[in-house]
Write a protein that holds these residues in place. Structure first.
Motif, PDB file in Angstrom:
ATOM      1  N   ARG A   1       8.486   6.664   4.351  1.00  0.00           N
ATOM      2  CA  ARG A   1       8.738   8.097   4.477  1.00  0.00           C
ATOM      3  C   ARG A   1       7.769   8.847   3.568  1.00  0.00           C
ATOM      4  N   GLY A   2       7.263   9.942   4.078  1.00  0.00           N
ATOM      5  CA  GLY A   2       6.314  10.745   3.326  1.00  0.00           C
ATOM      6  C   GLY A   2       5.534  11.630   4.271  1.00  0.00           C
ATOM      7  N   ARG A   3       4.423  12.148   3.809  1.00  0.00           N
ATOM      8  CA  ARG A   3       3.594  12.987   4.663  1.00  0.00           C
ATOM      9  C   ARG A   3       3.104  12.195   5.866  1.00  0.00           C
ATOM     10  N   PRO A   4       3.194  12.754   7.073  1.00  0.00           N
ATOM     11  CA  PRO A   4       2.741  12.028   8.262  1.00  0.00           C
ATOM     12  C   PRO A   4       1.230  11.938   8.379  1.00  0.00           C
ATOM     13  N   THR A   5       0.514  12.633   7.533  1.00  0.00           N
ATOM     14  CA  THR A   5      -0.941  12.586   7.509  1.00  0.00           C
ATOM     15  C   THR A   5      -1.404  12.457   6.067  1.00  0.00           C
ATOM     16  N   GLY A   6      -2.715  12.349   5.883  1.00  0.00           N
ATOM     17  CA  GLY A   6      -3.246  12.294   4.537  1.00  0.00           C
ATOM     18  C   GLY A   6      -3.661  10.890   4.134  1.00  0.00           C
ATOM     19  N   PRO A   7      -4.304  10.756   2.962  1.00  0.00           N
ATOM     20  CA  PRO A   7      -4.833   9.465   2.519  1.00  0.00           C
ATOM     21  C   PRO A   7      -3.768   8.378   2.394  1.00  0.00           C
ATOM     22  N   GLY A   8      -2.568   8.741   1.919  1.00  0.00           N
ATOM     23  CA  GLY A   8      -1.523   7.736   1.756  1.00  0.00           C
ATOM     24  C   GLY A   8      -1.144   7.084   3.074  1.00  0.00           C
TER      25      GLY A   8
ATOM     26  N   MET B   1       0.824  -1.207   0.000  1.00  0.00           N
ATOM     27  CA  MET B   1       0.000   0.000   0.000  1.00  0.00           C
ATOM     28  C   MET B   1       0.862   1.263   0.000  1.00  0.00           C
ATOM     29  N   ALA B   2       1.996   1.208   0.703  1.00  0.00           N
ATOM     30  CA  ALA B   2       2.905   2.348   0.689  1.00  0.00           C
ATOM     31  C   ALA B   2       3.385   2.640  -0.730  1.00  0.00           C
ATOM     32  N   LEU B   3       3.704   1.589  -1.480  1.00  0.00           N
ATOM     33  CA  LEU B   3       4.145   1.774  -2.860  1.00  0.00           C
ATOM     34  C   LEU B   3       3.006   2.286  -3.740  1.00  0.00           C
ATOM     35  N   LEU B   4       1.814   1.759  -3.532  1.00  0.00           N
ATOM     36  CA  LEU B   4       0.671   2.187  -4.344  1.00  0.00           C
ATOM     37  C   LEU B   4       0.303   3.643  -4.094  1.00  0.00           C
ATOM     38  N   THR B   5       0.536   4.118  -2.876  1.00  0.00           N
ATOM     39  CA  THR B   5       0.208   5.512  -2.547  1.00  0.00           C
ATOM     40  C   THR B   5       1.419   6.433  -2.695  1.00  0.00           C
TER      41      THR B   5
END
Length: 233
Positions: free
Chosen positions: A79-86, A55-59
């Protein structure tokens, strides 16, 4: 390659009813009793962390690696945004992954694609191995992958069929017990950083809602898998 592909998608005959019933009872016993569950729970953890990773890769989150621990726990580092749909979808995928994988595997067995299922499991384990970041996790994946490879290369078709049904039932039943264990820990306030509690902090919904949702999907997967593999159908 043409010969390999033809063998990969070739459908096997329907199993004898006793194969489906006995494999279900054995898988249920493994998941129910403490000792066999402790010995095999790590396989459910592999599916759980694999769900987070996919799911991390898909988002489009950056996947930094996966760790599997000797206490059957695991962690997927992204690693990425700490919030949000992903982030929400990545956290949501873990507890759903074993049950949904089991349901997909049940469909493959219903279609007679046992060889395709076994090679799919092998590919999944190889991809996990490329992402693993600790020695214990690498050893577990190598052992699991080696066993699946040996099964695909040397076991007769009847043995492959029995093992495939056992794995499918184990994924379906094994997807339920960790959710029940999670809720028990949450009642004792021992799981403040669980996936459900992380989702509660990311959204406006309480952690108990996500535990219920996990359990609903897991239960529906068991029912759906049982319907697909019903030997009387």
């Amino acid at each position: 390659m043409d010969k390999f592909w033809a063998q990969l998608i070739e459908a096997q005959p329907d199993p004898d009813p006793w194969v489906v019933v006995v494999s279900a009872l054995v898988a249920l016993a493994i998941v129910t009793f403490t000792v066999p569950w402790q010995l095999t729970r790590g396989l459910i953890t592999i599916a759980h962390e694999g769900g987070h990773a996919v799911m991390a890769l898909l988002t489009r989150r950056k996947l930094e690696g996966i760790r599997l621990h000797s206490d059957t726990s695991g962690v997927t580092l992204t690693r990425g945004r700490p919030t949000g749909p992903g982030m929400v979808l990545t956290a949501l995928a873990g507890y759903l992954a074993p049950s949904l994988l089991g349901l997909a595997a049940a469909w493959l067995t219903d279609q007679g694609h046992i060889t395709l299922l076994i090679w799919g499991m092998l590919l999944f384990l190889v991809c996990m191995l490329l992402l693993i970041r600790n020695l214990y996790g690498a050893l577990i994946l190598l052992a699991s992958g080696g066993a699946v490879f040996a099964l695909s290369m040397y076991a007769p078709g009847e043995v492959q069929q029995i093992v495939a049904f056992l794995v499918v039932w184990f994924l379906l039943f094994g997807g339920v017990r960790p959710i029940l264990e999670l809720q028990r820990k949450r009642r004792r306030r021992q799981a403040r950083d669980s996936d459900a509690d992380q989702l509660a902090r990311l959204t406006l919904l309480p952690g108990g809602f996500y535990v219920f949702f996990f359990l609903l999907v897991a239960g529906a997967s068991v029912v759906g898998g049982a319907y697909l593999m019903n030997p009387l159908a």
